[in-house]
Design a protein around this motif. Structure first.
Motif, mmCIF file in Angstrom:
data_model
loop_
_atom_site.group_PDB
_atom_site.id
_atom_site.type_symbol
_atom_site.label_atom_id
_atom_site.label_comp_id
_atom_site.label_asym_id
_atom_site.label_seq_id
_atom_site.Cartn_x
_atom_site.Cartn_y
_atom_site.Cartn_z
ATOM 1 N N GLY A 149 1.660 4.626 1.027
ATOM 2 C CA GLY A 149 0.993 3.348 1.246
ATOM 3 C C GLY A 149 0.695 3.226 2.727
ATOM 4 N N LEU A 150 -0.307 2.473 3.054
ATOM 5 C CA LEU A 150 -0.730 2.325 4.441
ATOM 6 C C LEU A 150 0.390 1.793 5.329
ATOM 7 C CD1 LEU A 150 -2.988 2.512 6.504
ATOM 8 C CD2 LEU A 150 -3.648 0.178 5.877
ATOM 9 N N TRP B 160 3.641 2.127 5.076
ATOM 10 C CA TRP B 160 4.655 3.150 5.345
ATOM 11 C C TRP B 160 4.145 4.168 6.360
ATOM 12 C CZ3 TRP B 160 9.337 1.960 4.529
ATOM 13 C CH2 TRP B 160 9.705 1.185 3.446
ATOM 14 N N TRP B 161 2.894 4.550 6.247
ATOM 15 C CA TRP B 161 2.342 5.532 7.184
ATOM 16 C C TRP B 161 2.210 4.934 8.590
ATOM 17 C CZ3 TRP B 161 2.706 10.408 6.410
ATOM 18 C CH2 TRP B 161 2.706 10.914 5.116
ATOM 19 N N ARG C 18 6.186 7.269 -2.084
ATOM 20 C CA ARG C 18 5.345 6.126 -2.451
ATOM 21 C C ARG C 18 4.340 5.871 -1.333
ATOM 22 N NH1 ARG C 18 9.556 1.665 -3.143
ATOM 23 N NH2 ARG C 18 11.106 3.160 -2.504
#
Length: 105
Positions: free
Chosen positions: A10-11, A13-14, A8
């Protein structure tokens, strides 16, 4: 966390994954850096031993005689073994440490 970031994307998580990687790298560098050694290592007493870093074996002293000498100023910085048979270790002592001083009677 890598699985969540790729399943999934998403910014948030990164960014979390990047922060975790940076934390892991900095911790590894900090844990593996060499010991900082004191610039001033002095063994001034009779039979004394001063080690600027860590010891990995036995450190033993045995002195027979008089303790009449005047040791240098022990308030100065560094690692100092100033008395007869004294032992000063600036890091970890991984082995046995013993000192035996026999003064005349």
């Amino acid at each position: 966390m890598t699985n969540i970031a790729t399943d999934r994307p998403g910014l948030a998580w990164w960014v979390s994954l990047g922060a975790l990687v940076i934390l892991g790298i900095s911790t590894q560098v900090w844990l593996t850096k060499p010991e900082e050694r004191g610039a001033d290592v002095t063994a001034a007493g009779a039979g004394s031993v001063a080690v600027g870093g860590s010891t990995h074996g036995q450190v033993k002293t045995r002195v027979r005689g008089s303790a009449t000498q005047n040791p240098p100023d022990s308030t100065a910085g560094g690692i100092r073994a100033t008395g007869p048979g004294s032992i000063a270790i600036g890091g970890d002592a991984m082995g046995d440490v013993s000192s035996d001083f026999d003064a005349p009677r």
